[in-house]
Design a protein around this motif. Structure first.
Motif, PDB file in Angstrom:
ATOM      1  N   LEU A  30      15.717 -16.961 -12.374  1.00  0.00           N
ATOM      2  CA  LEU A  30      15.165 -18.245 -12.831  1.00  0.00           C
ATOM      3  C   LEU A  30      16.221 -19.338 -12.786  1.00  0.00           C
ATOM      4  CD1 LEU A  30      12.915 -17.188 -15.828  1.00  0.00           C
ATOM      5  CD2 LEU A  30      12.173 -18.373 -13.780  1.00  0.00           C
ATOM      6  N   PHE A  31      17.428 -19.022 -13.230  1.00  0.00           N
ATOM      7  CA  PHE A  31      18.507 -20.015 -13.242  1.00  0.00           C
ATOM      8  C   PHE A  31      18.885 -20.439 -11.824  1.00  0.00           C
ATOM      9  CE2 PHE A  31      23.073 -21.041 -13.260  1.00  0.00           C
ATOM     10  CZ  PHE A  31      23.049 -22.132 -14.120  1.00  0.00           C
ATOM     11  N   VAL A  32      19.056 -19.472 -10.933  1.00  0.00           N
ATOM     12  CA  VAL A  32      19.413 -19.781  -9.550  1.00  0.00           C
ATOM     13  C   VAL A  32      18.299 -20.590  -8.879  1.00  0.00           C
ATOM     14  CG1 VAL A  32      19.804 -18.737  -7.276  1.00  0.00           C
ATOM     15  CG2 VAL A  32      20.997 -17.850  -9.273  1.00  0.00           C
ATOM     16  N   SER A  33      17.050 -20.218  -9.132  1.00  0.00           N
ATOM     17  CA  SER A  33      15.917 -20.939  -8.551  1.00  0.00           C
ATOM     18  C   SER A  33      15.840 -22.366  -9.076  1.00  0.00           C
ATOM     19  CB  SER A  33      14.611 -20.216  -8.859  1.00  0.00           C
ATOM     20  OG  SER A  33      14.605 -18.965  -8.259  1.00  0.00           O
ATOM     21  N   PHE A  34      16.102 -22.545 -10.361  1.00  0.00           N
ATOM     22  CA  PHE A  34      16.072 -23.887 -10.942  1.00  0.00           C
ATOM     23  C   PHE A  34      17.159 -24.773 -10.336  1.00  0.00           C
ATOM     24  CE2 PHE A  34      17.086 -26.977 -14.305  1.00  0.00           C
ATOM     25  CZ  PHE A  34      15.837 -27.560 -14.447  1.00  0.00           C
ATOM     26  N   LEU A  38      16.524 -28.073  -8.041  1.00  0.00           N
ATOM     27  CA  LEU A  38      17.101 -29.385  -8.361  1.00  0.00           C
ATOM     28  C   LEU A  38      17.876 -29.944  -7.173  1.00  0.00           C
ATOM     29  CD1 LEU A  38      18.372 -29.050 -12.038  1.00  0.00           C
ATOM     30  CD2 LEU A  38      16.449 -30.384 -11.195  1.00  0.00           C
ATOM     31  N   PHE A  39      18.583 -29.080  -6.479  1.00  0.00           N
ATOM     32  CA  PHE A  39      19.333 -29.497  -5.294  1.00  0.00           C
ATOM     33  C   PHE A  39      18.381 -30.017  -4.214  1.00  0.00           C
ATOM     34  CE2 PHE A  39      21.655 -28.420  -1.321  1.00  0.00           C
ATOM     35  CZ  PHE A  39      22.750 -29.236  -1.519  1.00  0.00           C
ATOM     36  N   VAL A  40      17.271 -29.295  -3.989  1.00  0.00           N
ATOM     37  CA  VAL A  40      16.273 -29.725  -3.004  1.00  0.00           C
ATOM     38  C   VAL A  40      15.649 -31.049  -3.431  1.00  0.00           C
ATOM     39  CG1 VAL A  40      14.000 -29.157  -2.043  1.00  0.00           C
ATOM     40  CG2 VAL A  40      15.787 -27.418  -2.134  1.00  0.00           C
ATOM     41  N   LYS A  41      15.378 -31.192  -4.728  1.00  0.00           N
ATOM     42  CA  LYS A  41      14.779 -32.426  -5.243  1.00  0.00           C
ATOM     43  C   LYS A  41      15.700 -33.624  -5.015  1.00  0.00           C
ATOM     44  CE  LYS A  41      13.152 -34.661  -9.398  1.00  0.00           C
ATOM     45  NZ  LYS A  41      12.909 -34.617 -10.811  1.00  0.00           N
ATOM     46  N   ILE A  42      16.973 -33.446  -5.277  1.00  0.00           N
ATOM     47  CA  ILE A  42      17.937 -34.538  -5.088  1.00  0.00           C
ATOM     48  C   ILE A  42      17.996 -34.952  -3.622  1.00  0.00           C
ATOM     49  CG2 ILE A  42      20.407 -35.089  -5.159  1.00  0.00           C
ATOM     50  CD1 ILE A  42      20.525 -33.405  -7.752  1.00  0.00           C
ATOM     51  N   ILE A  43      18.059 -33.986  -2.728  1.00  0.00           N
ATOM     52  CA  ILE A  43      18.096 -34.295  -1.290  1.00  0.00           C
ATOM     53  C   ILE A  43      16.808 -34.977  -0.861  1.00  0.00           C
ATOM     54  CG2 ILE A  43      18.112 -33.245   1.010  1.00  0.00           C
ATOM     55  CD1 ILE A  43      20.085 -31.196  -0.075  1.00  0.00           C
ATOM     56  N   PHE A  52       9.485 -36.643  -5.696  1.00  0.00           N
ATOM     57  CA  PHE A  52       9.288 -35.196  -5.680  1.00  0.00           C
ATOM     58  C   PHE A  52       8.333 -34.853  -6.821  1.00  0.00           C
ATOM     59  CE2 PHE A  52      10.853 -30.727  -5.968  1.00  0.00           C
ATOM     60  CZ  PHE A  52      10.806 -30.403  -4.633  1.00  0.00           C
ATOM     61  N   SER A  53       7.099 -34.514  -6.496  1.00  0.00           N
ATOM     62  CA  SER A  53       6.075 -34.312  -7.521  1.00  0.00           C
ATOM     63  C   SER A  53       6.300 -33.009  -8.286  1.00  0.00           C
ATOM     64  CB  SER A  53       4.685 -34.312  -6.897  1.00  0.00           C
ATOM     65  OG  SER A  53       4.506 -33.153  -6.111  1.00  0.00           O
ATOM     66  N   ILE A  58       7.250 -27.067  -8.653  1.00  0.00           N
ATOM     67  CA  ILE A  58       6.810 -25.710  -8.994  1.00  0.00           C
ATOM     68  C   ILE A  58       6.728 -24.839  -7.748  1.00  0.00           C
ATOM     69  CG2 ILE A  58       4.847 -24.379  -9.881  1.00  0.00           C
ATOM     70  CD1 ILE A  58       4.392 -26.718 -11.854  1.00  0.00           C
ATOM     71  N   GLN A  59       6.197 -25.393  -6.645  1.00  0.00           N
ATOM     72  CA  GLN A  59       6.099 -24.617  -5.410  1.00  0.00           C
ATOM     73  C   GLN A  59       7.486 -24.224  -4.889  1.00  0.00           C
ATOM     74  OE1 GLN A  59       3.814 -27.199  -2.879  1.00  0.00           O
ATOM     75  NE2 GLN A  59       1.885 -26.189  -3.386  1.00  0.00           N
ATOM     76  N   THR A  60       8.416 -25.168  -4.942  1.00  0.00           N
ATOM     77  CA  THR A  60       9.772 -24.872  -4.481  1.00  0.00           C
ATOM     78  C   THR A  60      10.422 -23.813  -5.361  1.00  0.00           C
ATOM     79  OG1 THR A  60       9.948 -27.156  -3.732  1.00  0.00           O
ATOM     80  CG2 THR A  60      11.984 -25.907  -3.862  1.00  0.00           C
ATOM     81  N   MET A  61      10.191 -23.906  -6.664  1.00  0.00           N
ATOM     82  CA  MET A  61      10.768 -22.928  -7.587  1.00  0.00           C
ATOM     83  C   MET A  61      10.172 -21.541  -7.349  1.00  0.00           C
ATOM     84  SD  MET A  61      12.188 -23.480 -11.122  1.00  0.00           S
ATOM     85  CE  MET A  61      12.648 -22.235 -12.289  1.00  0.00           C
TER      86      MET A  61
END
Length: 80
Positions: A30-34, A38-43, A52-53, A58-61
């Motif tokens: 969960l921590f690594v996925s979060f 967040l990294f994907v969201k920032i990019i 980023f909706s 949720i889908q990315t996580m």
């Protein structure tokens, strides 16, 4: 006298240790996925001011969790 290999739960009262190991794996995933999400969201939001909706988050996580599960299963399953 031949030694018989025992599974983890047959060795004694290790149920608590077993549950803790599983919990650590789950919370670690969960921590690594979060962090990865967040990294994907920032990019994603850096380009052209896009949003980023919550659904995309949720889908990315979930995708990251599935990848972590595959890697964990491969390592813990003895594939490595």
């Amino acid at each position: 006298m031949k030694m018989i290999p025992l599974t983890f739960l047959e060795g004694g009262n290790y149920a608590g240790v077993f549950i803790m190991v599983i919990a650590i794996i789950i919370f670690g995933a969960l921590f690594v996925s979060f962090i990865a999400t967040l990294f994907v969201k920032i990019i994603y939001e850096l380009k052209d001011g896009r949003k980023f909706s919550k659904k995309q988050f949720i889908q990315t996580m979930v995708i990251c969790l599935l990848i972590c599960g595959l890697i964990s299963g491969y390592i813990c399953g003895g594939g490595l």
